[in-house]
Design an enzyme around this catalytic site. Sequence first.
Site, PDB file in Angstrom:
ATOM      1  N   ARG A  36       0.832  -1.208   0.000  1.00 25.06           N
ATOM      2  CA  ARG A  36       0.000   0.000   0.000  1.00 25.06           C
ATOM      3  C   ARG A  36       0.863   1.252   0.000  1.00 25.06           C
ATOM      4  NH1 ARG A  36       2.268   2.298   3.333  1.00 25.06           N
ATOM      5  NH2 ARG A  36       2.161   2.153   5.582  1.00 25.06           N
ATOM      6  N   GLY A 131      10.935  -3.115   4.103  1.00 26.53           N
ATOM      7  CA  GLY A 131      11.486  -1.950   4.806  1.00 26.53           C
ATOM      8  C   GLY A 131      11.289  -0.648   4.051  1.00 26.53           C
ATOM      9  N   GLY A 133       8.304   1.009   3.802  1.00 26.24           N
ATOM     10  CA  GLY A 133       7.128   1.762   4.245  1.00 26.24           C
ATOM     11  C   GLY A 133       5.926   1.517   3.355  1.00 26.24           C
ATOM     12  N   SER A 135       4.132  -1.369   3.483  1.00 28.96           N
ATOM     13  CA  SER A 135       3.361  -2.452   4.106  1.00 28.96           C
ATOM     14  C   SER A 135       3.715  -3.835   3.601  1.00 28.96           C
ATOM     15  CB  SER A 135       1.861  -2.236   3.898  1.00 28.96           C
ATOM     16  OG  SER A 135       1.419  -1.230   4.714  1.00 28.96           O
ATOM     17  N   SER A 136       5.002  -4.086   3.448  1.00 29.72           N
ATOM     18  CA  SER A 136       5.393  -5.444   3.056  1.00 29.72           C
ATOM     19  C   SER A 136       4.954  -6.434   4.136  1.00 29.72           C
ATOM     20  CB  SER A 136       6.901  -5.534   2.818  1.00 29.72           C
ATOM     21  OG  SER A 136       7.596  -5.094   3.970  1.00 29.72           O
ATOM     22  N   ASP A 181      -2.871  -0.419   7.623  1.00 29.21           N
ATOM     23  CA  ASP A 181      -2.234  -1.241   6.589  1.00 29.21           C
ATOM     24  C   ASP A 181      -3.045  -2.504   6.314  1.00 29.21           C
ATOM     25  OD1 ASP A 181      -0.367   0.697   6.876  1.00 29.21           O
ATOM     26  OD2 ASP A 181       1.139  -0.566   7.842  1.00 29.21           O
TER      27      ASP A 181
HETATM   28  C1  GLA Z   1       2.916   1.870   9.891  1.00 31.91           C
HETATM   29  C2  GLA Z   1       1.823   1.219  10.756  1.00 31.91           C
HETATM   30  C3  GLA Z   1       0.456   1.846  10.472  1.00 31.91           C
HETATM   31  C4  GLA Z   1       0.512   3.363  10.542  1.00 31.91           C
HETATM   32  C5  GLA Z   1       1.676   3.901   9.716  1.00 31.91           C
HETATM   33  C6  GLA Z   1       1.855   5.388   9.870  1.00 31.91           C
HETATM   34  O1  GLA Z   1       2.716   1.556   8.545  1.00 31.91           O
HETATM   35  O2  GLA Z   1       1.753  -0.170  10.506  1.00 31.91           O
HETATM   36  O3  GLA Z   1      -0.498   1.326  11.370  1.00 31.91           O
HETATM   37  O4  GLA Z   1       0.575   3.805  11.870  1.00 31.91           O
HETATM   38  O5  GLA Z   1       2.907   3.279  10.062  1.00 31.91           O
HETATM   39  O6  GLA Z   1       0.747   6.045   9.342  1.00 31.91           O
END
Ligand code: GLA
Length: 391
Positions: A36, A131, A133, A135-136, A181
């Site tokens: 995502r 890593g 950011g 959502s792996s 996520d």
């Molecule tokens: C990570 C967390 C989410 C959210 C984001 C920041 O991805 O898993 O729940 O808090 O950071 O928006």
Amino acid sequence: MIDSASSLSSLLATATQACQRVYGRTPQWHAVAPGRVNLMGDHTDYNDGRVLPIAIDRYTVVVAAERQSGAQLRVYSLALEEEISLSLADLAHPHPQQWARYIQGVIAEYQRLGVRCPAMDIVIASSVPAGGGLSSSAALELAVAHLLEAVSKHQVHSYDRIRACVQAERQMAGVPCGIMDQTVVDMAKAGHAMALDCANQDATPVSLTLDNISLLVIHSGVSHALAESAYAQRRFECEQAAECLGVSTLRGVVLGDIDLLASSSLCKRVRHVVTENARVQQAAAAIQKKDWDGLGALMTDSHASLRDDYEVSCDELDRLVELACAERGVLGARMTGGGFGGCAVVLVERAGLERIAASLQEGYLREIGHQPECFHVTASAGARALNARPS
Ligand code: GLA
């Protein structure tokens, strides 16, 4: 140049071949989950706030062949070229490998829901950078969840599935994450962003027809490790601020309340949360009106707030965003996700996509000494089992 992602079908083919090569078996079960990109609303989800993510056309695929006996799960990660094994009889002790814990946690949570995991050989292939950011970890969790449901022929409600995956991340992987996520990775609708109210899990699809606009994702090359980072610290600070203000969460707090806080750093954290929640609503409205300049400006404001008030960016991400905003044809840019590294998302005029990507890569290489991975994303559908051959 823009990196091309391997298509879902080629990822599946790669995982299937690896299963045959590593385990000598053809997989019977296949599941997929997207990564995502969050367009707006970072570090608001665990404050009962609002978020506006999309699922992207970068995927984690898991394929599995069932074994007739034993109580072990063997899992091979193609990206890491590494195999782990999990004892299904003892899921309580976190596996030494972090990536294994996401799988272990989901299986343990499903056991609690009455879904039994049989002995299997599993292969994972992914085009979601780890890593980054993006959502792996949620992609891996949801792919495993859908795989388990397919194997056991036991479908659970999406809220239970999401809760199981959030719990897996919190309990087993040790990241006190919010629900954004896992919710978007599971429930996203292709061609839509998701306006999610984390106070009640109310998810509204927002049609995202970008016409002559594109979303470019650029990886700073700084790998964020949320478990070790200040993520938990930020969450704690928000809880402290809520306590000082006498409220259970920051959701209902308004800018005027900030003056009641004695600590200047808590003031900054709260200001980010309050202004970011407002930006989510403004961004959803801008998307609906196809006001791309407006959306871009909100993205750049959001980055400044994450950088200065919430302090979850890093020099490399800040530089990426500055370089992006200096390019002709860029409407706005921000870091996306948890921060402390990872990716920036840039809203660009489609006609300039290749030129902007090349120029950003060149500028970043010159200044930071690293050629960043750069790719274009589209809003994709959520996680699912791909097929289930009768066993
Ligand atoms: C990570 C967390 C989410 C959210 C984001 C920041 O991805 O898993 O729940 O808090 O950071 O928006």
